[in-house]
Design a protein around this motif. Structure first.
Motif, PDB file in Angstrom:
ATOM      1  N   UNK A  86     -13.677  19.625  15.367  1.00  0.00           N
ATOM      2  CA  UNK A  86     -12.688  19.270  16.385  1.00  0.00           C
ATOM      3  C   UNK A  86     -11.462  20.175  16.281  1.00  0.00           C
ATOM      4  N   UNK A  87     -11.043  20.454  15.054  1.00  0.00           N
ATOM      5  CA  UNK A  87      -9.877  21.312  14.862  1.00  0.00           C
ATOM      6  C   UNK A  87     -10.129  22.715  15.408  1.00  0.00           C
ATOM      7  N   UNK A  88     -11.327  23.256  15.171  1.00  0.00           N
ATOM      8  CA  UNK A  88     -11.636  24.578  15.701  1.00  0.00           C
ATOM      9  C   UNK A  88     -11.631  24.578  17.225  1.00  0.00           C
ATOM     10  N   UNK A  93      -9.843  27.057  21.865  1.00  0.00           N
ATOM     11  CA  UNK A  93     -10.067  26.883  23.301  1.00  0.00           C
ATOM     12  C   UNK A  93      -8.752  26.652  24.034  1.00  0.00           C
ATOM     13  N   UNK A  94      -8.598  27.233  25.238  1.00  0.00           N
ATOM     14  CA  UNK A  94      -7.368  26.994  26.002  1.00  0.00           C
ATOM     15  C   UNK A  94      -7.097  25.511  26.233  1.00  0.00           C
ATOM     16  N   UNK A  95      -8.145  24.753  26.554  1.00  0.00           N
ATOM     17  CA  UNK A  95      -7.949  23.314  26.762  1.00  0.00           C
ATOM     18  C   UNK A  95      -7.509  22.639  25.471  1.00  0.00           C
ATOM     19  N   UNK A  96      -8.064  23.082  24.338  1.00  0.00           N
ATOM     20  CA  UNK A  96      -7.675  22.521  23.056  1.00  0.00           C
ATOM     21  C   UNK A  96      -6.230  22.815  22.713  1.00  0.00           C
ATOM     22  N   UNK A  97      -5.782  24.026  23.005  1.00  0.00           N
ATOM     23  CA  UNK A  97      -4.377  24.375  22.726  1.00  0.00           C
ATOM     24  C   UNK A  97      -3.436  23.591  23.624  1.00  0.00           C
ATOM     25  N   UNK A  98      -3.899  23.273  24.821  1.00  0.00           N
ATOM     26  CA  UNK A  98      -3.085  22.445  25.716  1.00  0.00           C
ATOM     27  C   UNK A  98      -2.963  21.029  25.160  1.00  0.00           C
ATOM     28  N   UNK A  99      -4.070  20.496  24.674  1.00  0.00           N
ATOM     29  CA  UNK A  99      -4.046  19.177  24.039  1.00  0.00           C
ATOM     30  C   UNK A  99      -3.116  19.196  22.836  1.00  0.00           C
ATOM     31  N   UNK A 100      -3.186  20.268  22.048  1.00  0.00           N
ATOM     32  CA  UNK A 100      -2.341  20.376  20.871  1.00  0.00           C
ATOM     33  C   UNK A 100      -0.865  20.415  21.252  1.00  0.00           C
ATOM     34  N   UNK A 154      -0.798  29.826  18.710  1.00  0.00           N
ATOM     35  CA  UNK A 154      -0.924  31.182  19.230  1.00  0.00           C
ATOM     36  C   UNK A 154      -2.327  31.382  19.794  1.00  0.00           C
ATOM     37  N   UNK A 155      -2.425  32.100  20.885  1.00  0.00           N
ATOM     38  CA  UNK A 155      -3.724  32.298  21.542  1.00  0.00           C
ATOM     39  C   UNK A 155      -4.497  33.494  20.992  1.00  0.00           C
ATOM     40  N   UNK A 156      -3.848  34.351  20.195  1.00  0.00           N
ATOM     41  CA  UNK A 156      -4.528  35.542  19.686  1.00  0.00           C
ATOM     42  C   UNK A 156      -5.338  35.227  18.436  1.00  0.00           C
TER      43      UNK A 156
END
Length: 276
Positions: free
Chosen positions: A171-173, A178-185, A194-196
């Motif tokens: 789940x953490x990965x 994932x863009x959706x995951x970073x949005x949730x975060x 960071x997206x890179x």
């Protein structure tokens, strides 16, 4: 993203003082502004400070971190801070890479306050940062004396990168990659990532472990950790110098600062004072 940098200098802005806790902003060598706090504790004046590095999605004001800070103030003064991308700090999380610069800034601030001995205690992601920081900031390595640690404690730390062997880590990965995951975060966990991708991949905790000696190292892990099974602490201990390393496998302990009991935190504080 990479954490390798030639030096580290902590710069604090004008502090605000609430009760006995002093709040400042620190500036890392790559220009990220961090929220940080200093709380004087028991023990001889200016003798020992403990710098606490929280886990992923933690922050300076989270109850679990404040509880850990309270336990360590029984034996030493305490510096806490929020990693980049967390809490009131700037920047975005690199999930353990450039966070080494954040810890170095906090350690250097503790030394600038006049403390002769500094111990670093990290939980989960913070534990991996403590291991890499202790390896990279030895005095003989590029003269980083003022940012080095005298004792390192890694609690619930991973041994290797890209581990996906448990459901929480899968789940953490997803959150990190994932863009959706970073949005949730960002909005659900209040953590900006960071997206890179890492470039290059930073030194792993298990590769850092043998570089830490002769600095005393304590590895603490729970037998009920849902993120990292016991092969992680055992790998770290096997890689480290046995003469300067202790391994505690804690029965009934789960993961990181949220699961750490007052009794366990007190024993860690005792280990620190013994080695100080």
């Amino acid at each position: 993203m990479t954490s390798e940098a030639p030096s580290d200098f902590a710069q604090s802005c004008v502090p605000s003082i609430t009760s006995s806790v002093r709040h400042v902003a620190l500036l890392t060598t790559d220009g990220v502004r961090l929220e940080a706090a200093y709380e004087p504790g028991a023990g001889p004046a200016k003798e020992l400070a403990v710098v606490i590095a929280h886990g992923f999605t933690g922050a300076l004001e989270r109850p679990a971190l404040r509880r850990a800070a309270s336990a360590f103030t029984q034996v030493a003064s305490v510096v806490t801070f929020s990693f980049r991308g967390h809490g009131g700090s700037g920047g975005r999380s690199t999930v353990g890479d450039r966070e080494v610069l954040d810890l170095a800034a906090a350690v250097r601030w503790a030394r600038a306050l006049g403390y002769r001995r500094v111990a670093t205690v990290g939980f989960s992601m913070g534990g991996s940062v403590v291991l890499r920081h202790a390896a990279l900031y030895e005095p003989e390595r590029e003269g980083r004396t003022d940012a080095r640690t005298d004792m390192a404690v890694a609690v619930s730390a991973p041994a290797r990168w890209f581990y996906r062997g448990t459901a929480p880590m899968r789940r953490l990965h997803w959150v990190v990659t994932r863009p959706a995951g970073r949005l949730v975060s960002r909005y659900g966990l209040r953590t900006r990532i960071h997206s890179e991708d890492w470039n290059p991949v930073p030194l792993s905790p298990v590769a850092a472990a043998p570089m830490i000696a002769p600095t005393p190292l304590l590895i603490v892990h729970g037998d009920l950790d849902p993120y990292f099974p016991l092969d992680h602490p055992r790998m770290l201990a096997a890689a480290a110098d046995p003469a300067s390393t202790d391994l505690w496998i804690e029965p009934g302990f789960g993961h990181a600062e949220n699961a750490a009991s007052t009794e366990l935190l007190g024993r860690i504080a005792g280990w620190i004072t013994e080695h100080a």
